[in-house]
Design an enzyme around this catalytic site. Structure first.
Site, short mmCIF file in Angstrom:
data_model
loop_
_atom_site.label_atom_id
_atom_site.label_comp_id
_atom_site.label_asym_id
_atom_site.label_seq_id
_atom_site.Cartn_x
_atom_site.Cartn_y
_atom_site.Cartn_z
N PHE A 106 60.36 41.93 5.36
CA PHE A 106 60.48 42.05 6.82
C PHE A 106 59.47 43.04 7.38
CE2 PHE A 106 62.33 46.14 8.07
CZ PHE A 106 62.61 46.70 6.84
N LYS A 107 58.91 43.88 6.53
CA LYS A 107 57.98 44.89 7.02
C LYS A 107 56.72 44.26 7.62
CE LYS A 107 60.02 48.75 5.01
NZ LYS A 107 60.72 48.40 3.78
N ASP A 108 56.48 42.98 7.32
CA ASP A 108 55.34 42.30 7.93
C ASP A 108 55.44 42.29 9.46
OD1 ASP A 108 53.75 41.56 5.69
OD2 ASP A 108 55.10 39.90 5.23
N ALA A 111 54.39 45.87 10.60
CA ALA A 111 53.03 46.24 10.23
C ALA A 111 52.00 45.41 10.99
CB ALA A 111 52.83 46.07 8.72
N THR A 139 56.63 48.65 2.31
CA THR A 139 55.83 49.06 3.47
C THR A 139 54.35 49.03 3.14
OG1 THR A 139 57.55 50.50 4.27
CG2 THR A 139 55.35 50.94 5.08
#
Ligand code: PLP
Length: 434
Positions: A106-108, A111, A139
């Protein structure tokens, strides 16, 4: 829009400074001066909007005063190039799949949005931007992928040696170009403390134009609220979601609180953790006691001192009673998490990664005593990122490895070993970047 420090409401800065500085000099966190609320017009039509249209409305509520609509739309559309589908395991038991981005976590979302917003904010600057980021696993990969080849930027990733999965490590250490990985002889908390200390050194921060890509950066949190609204829009009208958030630094849960603040009706939030349970314990006792992080199989949540806790407090009126009336906290052991992975596979033929499995356990426990509201467990990473755990529990070949991850297995790791002292990082930056 102005932003203030959680430590000092009269320390106010504009958007560019709040995003690029990441951290106020008083060691608080930036919060918008006025928390936006989406208009009743939005909440009349929201169920009919696309993911991108919802994302734009949210981004506009936060950043619309500072970023022209056309640029912001481009940032949102460039971020949301993949879906966040809702899968139903059983009636009332939903999984929100947040792993369809380029690095499978989900960090996409955060970011990719941050990289685009930063590029826009610095479009007329001459000095190279140095993005510093501490990672507990996902991350670093997301940030590296989002900034790879972005002109005028360089990324320095700190990760704890031996504490990220093999494929996670490959995502951090094989890109090359403007991405450098530092392998820290210590824990994630050490990495985080090193990054914070580099920012608090004003001379260093200015000299190398340092910016942070950790969830202390507000521009990572706002895009995470997109999928809370999008997923809720897929439930029948009048049915409010219980969001179950597998948590470490609590950026994701904070983004959920932002979505609620924008006007999204939410039945309840559940903070699901592994044995690093400082927030669940706070919710039970009222005492906030950070502790050194403990290594678990859900390694991206191995955080002993969650950096977004003060934002959660700010969003719940700095009141323990208020916070515990909206957020239920619960933690699970590795043994329980492993059992859940096996159980979900055998009951539903679905492979949950260890982080999603922690959420699913919390969701099941909640449903047992609260009938009537569906739980949406956030599945924060693709199970292939944790192939060792998955194959131990489900057998070899049980999880298909997506092509974009599989190709990394043969790439050469390139990382620079460094001790866990802040001074070592300061020295490395001075030696390498000047
Ligand atoms: C980062 C991460 C988490 C924890 O998210 P926070 O926003 O730090 O609470 C959970 N699961 C996965 C897979 C992650 O990468």
């Amino acid at each position: 829009m102005l932003y203030h420090s959680t430590n000092n409401p009269s320390h106010q800065v504009g958007l560019k400074e709040a995003i690029l500085r990441s951290l106020p000099p008083d060691n608080g966190l930036y919060m918008p001066d006025q928390l936006p609320v989406l208009s009743s017009d939005f909440w009349t039509i929201w169920r009919h909007l696309s993911f991108q249209e919802m994302g734009f409305a949210v981004a506009d509520a936060f950043f619309g005063e500072d970023v022209p609509a056309a640029a912001l739309r481009e940032i949102v559309e460039g971020t949301l190039t993949f879906d966040a589908p809702l899968t139903m395991l059983a009636p009332g038991d939903f999984i929100l799949e947040l792993f369809h981005g380029p690095t499978l976590a989900f960090k996409d979302f955060g970011a990719r949005f941050m990289a685009r917003l930063m590029a826009w904010l610095t479009r007329d600057d001459d000095q190279e931007l140095t993005v510093l980021v501490a990672t507990s696993g996902d991350t670093g990969g997301a940030v590296a992928s989002a900034f790879h080849h972005v002109p005028g930027t360089r990324v320095v990733i700190l990760y704890p040696k031996g504490k990220v999965s093999g494929l996670q490590e490959k995502q951090l250490t094989t890109l090359g170009g403007n991405i450098t990985a530092l392998e820290v002889d210590g824990s994630f908390d050490d990495c985080q403390a090193m990054v914070k200390s580099a920012f608090l050194d004003q001379d260093l921060a200015r000299k190398f134009n340092l910016t942070s890509a950790n969830s202390i950066n507000l521009s990572r949190l706002v895009p995470q609220s997109f999928y809370y609204i999008y997923s809720a829009s897929q439930l029948p009208e009048g049915v409010n979601p219980v969001f179950v958030v597998p948590s470490g630094n609590f950026g994701n849960l904070t983004a959920g609180l932002l979505a609620a603040q924008l006007g999204l009706p939410v039945e309840h939030f559940i903070a699901a953790t592994n044995r690093n349970d400082v927030v669940p314990r706070y919710l039970r006792s009222g005492n906030y006691e950070p502790h050194p992080s403990i290594a678990t199989i859900s390694n991206a949540m191995d955080v002993g001192s969650p950096s977004n806790f003060v934002r959660m407090q700010a969003l719940t009126g700095n009141s323990w009673d208020n916070m515990k009336s909206r957020i239920h906290g619960v933690s699970f052991s590795d043994e329980q998490t492993r059992a859940a992975i096996r159980e979900v596979k055998s009951m539903h033929d679905y492979e949950l990664d260890p982080h999603g499995a922690v959420a699913w356990l919390a969701a099941r426990q909640w449903r047992a005593t609260h009938a009537g509201h569906p739980t949406l467990s956030l599945e924060t990473a693709h199970p292939a990122k944790f192939i060792d755990v998955m194959e131990t529990e489900l057998g070899p070949g049980s999880v298909e490895i997506p092509e974009r991850l599989a190709v990394l297995a043969d790439r050469e790791k390139s990382a620079i070993p460094i001790s866990n002292e802040a001074a070592a990082l300061h020295q490395w930056l001075r030696d390498t970047l000047s």
